[in-house]
Design an enzyme around this catalytic site. Structure first.
Site, short mmCIF file in Angstrom:
data_model
loop_
_atom_site.label_atom_id
_atom_site.label_comp_id
_atom_site.label_asym_id
_atom_site.label_seq_id
_atom_site.Cartn_x
_atom_site.Cartn_y
_atom_site.Cartn_z
N SER A 137 90.54 92.00 106.28
CA SER A 137 91.87 91.85 106.87
C SER A 137 92.90 92.33 105.86
CB SER A 137 92.13 90.37 107.20
OG SER A 137 93.48 90.12 107.53
N TYR A 150 92.32 81.03 104.84
CA TYR A 150 92.01 82.34 105.40
C TYR A 150 92.27 83.44 104.37
CZ TYR A 150 92.08 86.16 108.86
OH TYR A 150 91.83 87.31 109.57
#
Length: 264
Positions: A137, A150
């Protein structure tokens, strides 16, 4: 990546929705066999019906489940030529809002799934001179607000990519990471809900808002990220390993302190 003549098999984690689903459809359309890993049987079976894929229901972070997956793949007469690790999620909250259980869940969903999947597939990938793609990501490269678990886990995926590439490159395995920005998936749609509620706007308007400073001014479609994964497991990328390929519409190149001067 495999140079062997028989039909290649691509294992995809998180294959029931989003980028994983798009990867399954693309690889199957190209004639590959796809093995679909996920925790929920219903979406896996839906994708399997459209791709003739092998359903492997279970936890990608579980060594015991992977032993079963490997046996099922072998029982279907397949060898693993590539792994695309798309499983992820969880990890919202800042550090003081993240208890031990939430931290462990973030690590398991985003990091352990990739590590355990790679470890399980590596013996066959070595034999087949195959490829691994870890779907990371732009949170692997920068920090958003209140996504401590995350962000940390996605940063760790880059380290895992480099470690695997360094150790298994001499054995013919290419390992790379893809870092998407906003991608229109069910998970991202859910992440738009606070903006929809705050501003009383539509889902499309919320995506326009989060992409207002992205050079391409739009989110990706899952199929666009699948195409990047496809490149990285193809012979066209045979010299590429240890790389982090950013597919974010240009968002990570923006010099944030100059946004006030943007004429557009």
């Amino acid at each position: 990546m495999s140079e062997m003549s028989e039909q290649r098999t691509v294992v995809i984690t998180g294959a029931g929705t989003g980028i994983g689903e798009a990867c399954a459809r693309l690889f199957a359309a190209q004639g590959a066999r796809v093995a679909l890993v996920g925790r929920r049987r219903e979406p896996l079976e839906r994708v399997a019906r459209e791709t003739s894929g092998l359903v492997l229901e279970g936890d990608a972070a579980s060594s015991a489940d992977w032993a079963r997956f490997i046996a099922q793949i072998a029982a279907n007469g397949a060898h693993i030529d590539a792994l695309v690790a798309c499983a992820g999620g969880f990890g919202s909250g800042n550090a003081t809002d993240t208890d031990d259980a939430a931290w462990a869940a973030a690590m398991r969903a985003n990091l352990d799934t990739a590590f355990v999947s790679a470890r399980a597939c590596l013996p066959q990938l070595i034999a087949r001179r195959g490829a691994i793609v870890l779907v990371a990501s732009i949170a692997s490269l920068a920090a958003g607000p209140a996504v401590c678990g995350y962000t940390t886990a996605k940063h760790a995926l880059i380290g895992l990519t480099r470690s695997l590439a360094r150790d298994y490159g001499p054995l013919g395995v290419c390992v790379n990471a893809v870092c998407p920005g906003w991608v229109r998936t069910p998970m991202a749609d859910a992440e738009m809900q606070p903006l929809i509620e705050r501003y009383g706007e539509t889902l499309d308007a919320a995506y326009r808002r989060v992409c207002a400073d992205v050079p391409l001014r739009r989110p990706a479609d899952a199929e666009e990220i699948a195409a990047v994964c496809d490149f990285l497991v193809s012979p066209a990328a045979s010299i590429v390993t240890g790389a982090t390929l950013v597919a974010d519409g240009g968002s990570s190149i923006v010099d944030v302190p100059t946004l006030a001067f943007d004429p557009l």
